[in-house]
Scaffold this motif. Structure first.
Motif, PDB file in Angstrom:
ATOM      1  N   PRO A 114     125.692   8.073  19.199  1.00 14.83           N
ATOM      2  CA  PRO A 114     126.197   6.971  18.376  1.00 14.83           C
ATOM      3  C   PRO A 114     126.369   7.303  16.890  1.00 14.83           C
ATOM      4  CG  PRO A 114     124.326   6.260  19.717  1.00 14.83           C
ATOM      5  CD  PRO A 114     124.455   7.738  19.880  1.00 14.83           C
ATOM      6  N   THR A 115     125.546   8.209  16.350  1.00 15.99           N
ATOM      7  CA  THR A 115     125.616   8.525  14.918  1.00 15.99           C
ATOM      8  C   THR A 115     125.566  10.035  14.706  1.00 15.99           C
ATOM      9  OG1 THR A 115     123.232   8.571  14.538  1.00 15.99           O
ATOM     10  CG2 THR A 115     124.306   6.402  14.416  1.00 15.99           C
ATOM     11  N   ALA A 116     125.832  10.453  13.495  1.00 17.20           N
ATOM     12  CA  ALA A 116     125.783  11.877  13.145  1.00 17.20           C
ATOM     13  C   ALA A 116     124.401  12.466  13.374  1.00 17.20           C
ATOM     14  CB  ALA A 116     126.202  12.064  11.694  1.00 17.20           C
ATOM     15  N   ALA A 117     123.368  11.641  13.297  1.00 17.25           N
ATOM     16  CA  ALA A 117     121.999  12.133  13.515  1.00 17.25           C
ATOM     17  C   ALA A 117     121.801  12.636  14.950  1.00 17.25           C
ATOM     18  CB  ALA A 117     120.989  11.035  13.197  1.00 17.25           C
ATOM     19  N   GLN A 118     122.611  12.161  15.889  1.00 19.89           N
ATOM     20  CA  GLN A 118     122.502  12.584  17.290  1.00 19.89           C
ATOM     21  C   GLN A 118     123.537  13.650  17.661  1.00 19.89           C
ATOM     22  OE1 GLN A 118     122.794   8.928  16.906  1.00 19.89           O
ATOM     23  NE2 GLN A 118     120.591   8.776  16.751  1.00 19.89           N
ATOM     24  N   ALA A 119     124.237  14.210  16.693  1.00 23.28           N
ATOM     25  CA  ALA A 119     125.279  15.206  16.972  1.00 23.28           C
ATOM     26  C   ALA A 119     124.732  16.344  17.822  1.00 23.28           C
ATOM     27  CB  ALA A 119     125.842  15.753  15.663  1.00 23.28           C
ATOM     28  N   VAL A 120     125.581  16.856  18.709  1.00 24.72           N
ATOM     29  CA  VAL A 120     125.211  17.967  19.597  1.00 24.72           C
ATOM     30  C   VAL A 120     126.219  19.095  19.421  1.00 24.72           C
ATOM     31  CG1 VAL A 120     124.027  16.541  21.317  1.00 24.72           C
ATOM     32  CG2 VAL A 120     126.495  16.903  21.511  1.00 24.72           C
ATOM     33  N   THR A 121     125.765  20.324  19.607  1.00 21.04           N
ATOM     34  CA  THR A 121     126.689  21.456  19.545  1.00 21.04           C
ATOM     35  C   THR A 121     127.460  21.538  20.856  1.00 21.04           C
ATOM     36  OG1 THR A 121     124.992  22.978  20.330  1.00 21.04           O
ATOM     37  CG2 THR A 121     125.272  22.770  17.929  1.00 21.04           C
ATOM     38  N   LEU A 122     128.650  22.100  20.789  1.00 16.84           N
ATOM     39  CA  LEU A 122     129.508  22.178  21.972  1.00 16.84           C
ATOM     40  C   LEU A 122     129.498  23.563  22.610  1.00 16.84           C
ATOM     41  CD1 LEU A 122     132.515  19.946  20.895  1.00 16.84           C
ATOM     42  CD2 LEU A 122     130.531  19.366  22.310  1.00 16.84           C
ATOM     43  N   ASP A 123     128.347  24.244  22.541  1.00 13.70           N
ATOM     44  CA  ASP A 123     128.217  25.528  23.213  1.00 13.70           C
ATOM     45  C   ASP A 123     128.041  25.365  24.717  1.00 13.70           C
ATOM     46  OD1 ASP A 123     125.764  24.369  22.561  1.00 13.70           O
ATOM     47  OD2 ASP A 123     124.732  26.285  22.387  1.00 13.70           O
ATOM     48  N   VAL A 124     127.798  24.145  25.166  1.00 13.02           N
ATOM     49  CA  VAL A 124     127.780  23.777  26.587  1.00 13.02           C
ATOM     50  C   VAL A 124     128.483  22.424  26.706  1.00 13.02           C
ATOM     51  CG1 VAL A 124     125.643  25.033  27.115  1.00 13.02           C
ATOM     52  CG2 VAL A 124     125.524  22.627  26.450  1.00 13.02           C
ATOM     53  N   THR A 125     128.869  22.053  27.911  1.00 17.01           N
ATOM     54  CA  THR A 125     129.492  20.752  28.137  1.00 17.01           C
ATOM     55  C   THR A 125     128.476  19.656  27.877  1.00 17.01           C
ATOM     56  OG1 THR A 125     131.013  21.688  29.749  1.00 17.01           O
ATOM     57  CG2 THR A 125     130.662  19.307  29.849  1.00 17.01           C
ATOM     58  N   ARG A 126     128.894  18.637  27.132  1.00 20.16           N
ATOM     59  CA  ARG A 126     128.007  17.532  26.753  1.00 20.16           C
ATOM     60  C   ARG A 126     128.573  16.205  27.235  1.00 20.16           C
ATOM     61  NH1 ARG A 126     123.293  19.745  24.515  1.00 20.16           N
ATOM     62  NH2 ARG A 126     123.920  21.513  23.224  1.00 20.16           N
ATOM     63  N   GLN A 127     127.690  15.234  27.392  1.00 13.90           N
ATOM     64  CA  GLN A 127     128.115  13.878  27.719  1.00 13.90           C
ATOM     65  C   GLN A 127     128.626  13.212  26.446  1.00 13.90           C
ATOM     66  OE1 GLN A 127     125.628  10.122  28.912  1.00 13.90           O
ATOM     67  NE2 GLN A 127     125.777  11.499  30.655  1.00 13.90           N
ATOM     68  N   ALA A 128     129.845  12.684  26.498  1.00 13.64           N
ATOM     69  CA  ALA A 128     130.427  12.017  25.344  1.00 13.64           C
ATOM     70  C   ALA A 128     130.243  10.500  25.423  1.00 13.64           C
ATOM     71  CB  ALA A 128     131.916  12.346  25.238  1.00 13.64           C
ATOM     72  N   PHE A 129     130.412   9.946  26.606  1.00 15.16           N
ATOM     73  CA  PHE A 129     130.327   8.496  26.807  1.00 15.16           C
ATOM     74  C   PHE A 129     130.086   8.260  28.281  1.00 15.16           C
ATOM     75  CE2 PHE A 129     131.117   4.428  24.841  1.00 15.16           C
ATOM     76  CZ  PHE A 129     131.166   4.718  23.490  1.00 15.16           C
ATOM     77  N   ARG A 130     129.583   7.070  28.617  1.00 17.04           N
ATOM     78  CA  ARG A 130     129.432   6.737  30.034  1.00 17.04           C
ATOM     79  C   ARG A 130     129.472   5.232  30.240  1.00 17.04           C
ATOM     80  NH1 ARG A 130     122.997   7.056  31.110  1.00 17.04           N
ATOM     81  NH2 ARG A 130     122.515   6.344  29.037  1.00 17.04           N
ATOM     82  N   LYS A 131     129.814   4.877  31.434  1.00 15.65           N
ATOM     83  CA  LYS A 131     129.779   3.478  31.865  1.00 15.65           C
ATOM     84  C   LYS A 131     128.736   3.416  32.961  1.00 15.65           C
ATOM     85  CE  LYS A 131     132.489  -0.013  34.194  1.00 15.65           C
ATOM     86  NZ  LYS A 131     133.723  -0.215  34.932  1.00 15.65           N
ATOM     87  N   THR A 132     127.702   2.595  32.763  1.00 20.44           N
ATOM     88  CA  THR A 132     126.586   2.563  33.709  1.00 20.44           C
ATOM     89  C   THR A 132     126.619   1.371  34.644  1.00 20.44           C
ATOM     90  OG1 THR A 132     125.167   1.416  32.119  1.00 20.44           O
ATOM     91  CG2 THR A 132     125.086   3.834  32.126  1.00 20.44           C
ATOM     92  N   ALA A 133     127.432   0.351  34.332  1.00 16.83           N
ATOM     93  CA  ALA A 133     127.518  -0.823  35.207  1.00 16.83           C
ATOM     94  C   ALA A 133     128.723  -1.658  34.796  1.00 16.83           C
ATOM     95  CB  ALA A 133     126.243  -1.677  35.105  1.00 16.83           C
ATOM     96  N   GLY A 134     129.161  -2.535  35.696  1.00 19.46           N
ATOM     97  CA  GLY A 134     130.242  -3.463  35.372  1.00 19.46           C
ATOM     98  C   GLY A 134     131.396  -3.360  36.339  1.00 19.46           C
TER      99      GLY A 134
END
Length: 168
Positions: A114-134
């Motif tokens: 959600p914020t820059a504090a949670q930024a991840v490096t892209l040296d591996v595939t990362r989760q960008a977003f998800r839908k968990t219900a609905g």
């Protein structure tokens, strides 16, 4: 001076956006902006910029389970033929999705970073977003940001790399 250009993963060309269907989930598509120029910087510096909107369209209707996960990865950024002083490794590329910027149709939508504090490096595939219900038949938009830590000792040039978003 180092210029950074980001291109989306190969996909069917469209006038202003590109649709990428890399997943086997029928009825769920991801749409990304075309190429973006992050600007220029100097060796040892940092470039930060938004990639443009990313959209996931879920048109499956009321199916179970009605969830999906969007992922992101990156290639190294290179100029010329590449090599030690002509490559920015993907471990120096950070990504954060940011929050939902717009959505329709409901569902529980969870940003990867959600914020820059949670930024991840892209040296591996990362989760960008998800839908968990609905329900199905909904859309979500987010505006991801990347930060590139330009290595010291790198040569000046126009560096190109690819950021790939996919959904399943």
């Amino acid at each position: 001076m180092i210029i950074i250009l980001v291109t989306p993963a190969p996909a069917d060309a469209a006038p202003s956006l590109r649709t990428v269907r890399l997943a086997k989930t029928v009825g769920v598509d991801i749409i990304v902006s075309p190429s973006v120029n992050l600007g220029s910087g100097f060796a040892g510096g940092t470039l930060t910029g938004q990639l443009g909107p990313v959209e996931v369209r879920d048109s499956r209707g009321p199916v179970n389970p009605n969830t999906w996960v969007a992922t992101v990865s990156a290639t190294a950024f290179v100029t010329g033929a590449g090599g030690a002083q002509r490559t920015i490794p993907n471990s120096r590329i950070s990504y954060w999705s940011g929050p939902v910027t717009r959505s329709t149709g409901g569902g529980v939508l969870v940003p990867g970073q959600p914020t820059a504090a949670q930024a991840v490096t892209l040296d591996v595939t990362r989760q960008a977003f998800r839908k968990t219900a609905g329900n199905g038949n909904n859309m979500v938009f987010w505006m991801p940001t990347i930060r590139i830590a330009i290595p010291t000792g790198i040569v000046a040039g126009t560096y190109r790399g690819t950021i790939t978003h996919s959904v399943a």
